[in-house]
Design a protein around this motif. Structure first.
Motif: not given
Length: 236
Positions: A208-236
């Motif tokens: 449960c994290v939040a940032v003031q910046w826009h990770p969808e605009m640059a190379a800090d997509a590790g945030l989205f990877r972390g989110l999808v990995e956390a979501a995947s662990s709920r479905t496995s």
């Protein structure tokens, strides 16, 4: 492996495309592409009433939630009068995103807040916003001109969940004239070089994290990877 379904809150705005000029539910494509690139399936979530009932129903079918960027949050939600630069809030979107966050809390879904999303998360938790950042830092680099992002160096707290995803320093893309002053239940975990809080996260196993910046605009997509990995662990 089943690809996780990631809900993204949307704008509801007057828009033009082709021969049409009408109200539309929309979100910049960079959000969906960022989710797709790391193995998730994006699902757009326009404001839907009754908000609490609809939020509970849709999140029961999803695996994670993104509260997207957008307009100012209504100051009425945190008990203050509007600053002269606070404009264009959307009561329907505020109510919808608060309902989504409450349902995500109840269901234990991973959550990522982006820009306005961080502000909504703070307000939903009982926090307060500073309504115009230049009043605090005496510059406008966090939101330089309409339609463009400012580049902001940020430092992340060592040992934080965000640092585990992104490292302890990076330059991010910002476009926000408001910021979080109080964030009960969250810990500040990233700061701009001028001292402004740029990220927060909740303790515990749930992401449960939040940032003031826009990770969808640059190379800090590790945030989205972390989110999808956390979501995947709920479905496995």
């Amino acid at each position: 492996m089943t690809r996780p379904l990631i809900g993204l809150s949307t704008y509801r705005e007057q828009a033009r495309w082709g021969v049409w000029d009408q109200s539309a539910d929309l979100l910049p494509t960079t959000y969906a592409r960022s989710i797709e690139a790391v193995g998730g399936v994006p699902v757009l979530l326009p404001p839907t009433s009754p908000y609490a009932e609809a939020a509970g129903a849709v999140l029961a079918r999803l695996d994670a939630l993104v509260i997207s960027g957008g307009a100012d949050v209504s100051p009425e939600r945190y008990g203050e009068q509007p600053h002269e630069r606070t404009t264009s809030w959307r009561d329907d979107r505020d109510a919808w995103e608060v309902a989504l966050l409450e349902a995500a809390d109840e269901q234990g879904l991973p959550v990522l807040g982006v820009c306005r999303g961080m502000q909504v998360m703070a307000v939903q938790a009982g926090g307060v916003l500073d309504q115009h950042v230049p009043d605090l830092v005496d510059h406008d680099r966090h939101s330089p001109v309409p339609g463009f992002f400012g580049e902001t160096p940020v430092s992340l707290a060592p040992g934080s969940r965000l640092a585990s995803l992104l490292g302890t320093s990076l330059t991010v893309h910002c476009h926000h004239h408001q910021s979080v002053r109080e964030h009960p239940g969250f810990t500040a975990t990233a700061w701009a070089d001028d001292g402004l809080v740029e990220a927060m996260e909740a303790a515990g196993d749930r992401l449960c994290v939040a940032v003031q910046w826009h990770p969808e605009m640059a190379a800090d997509a590790g945030l989205f990877r972390g989110l999808v990995e956390a979501a995947s662990s709920r479905t496995s």
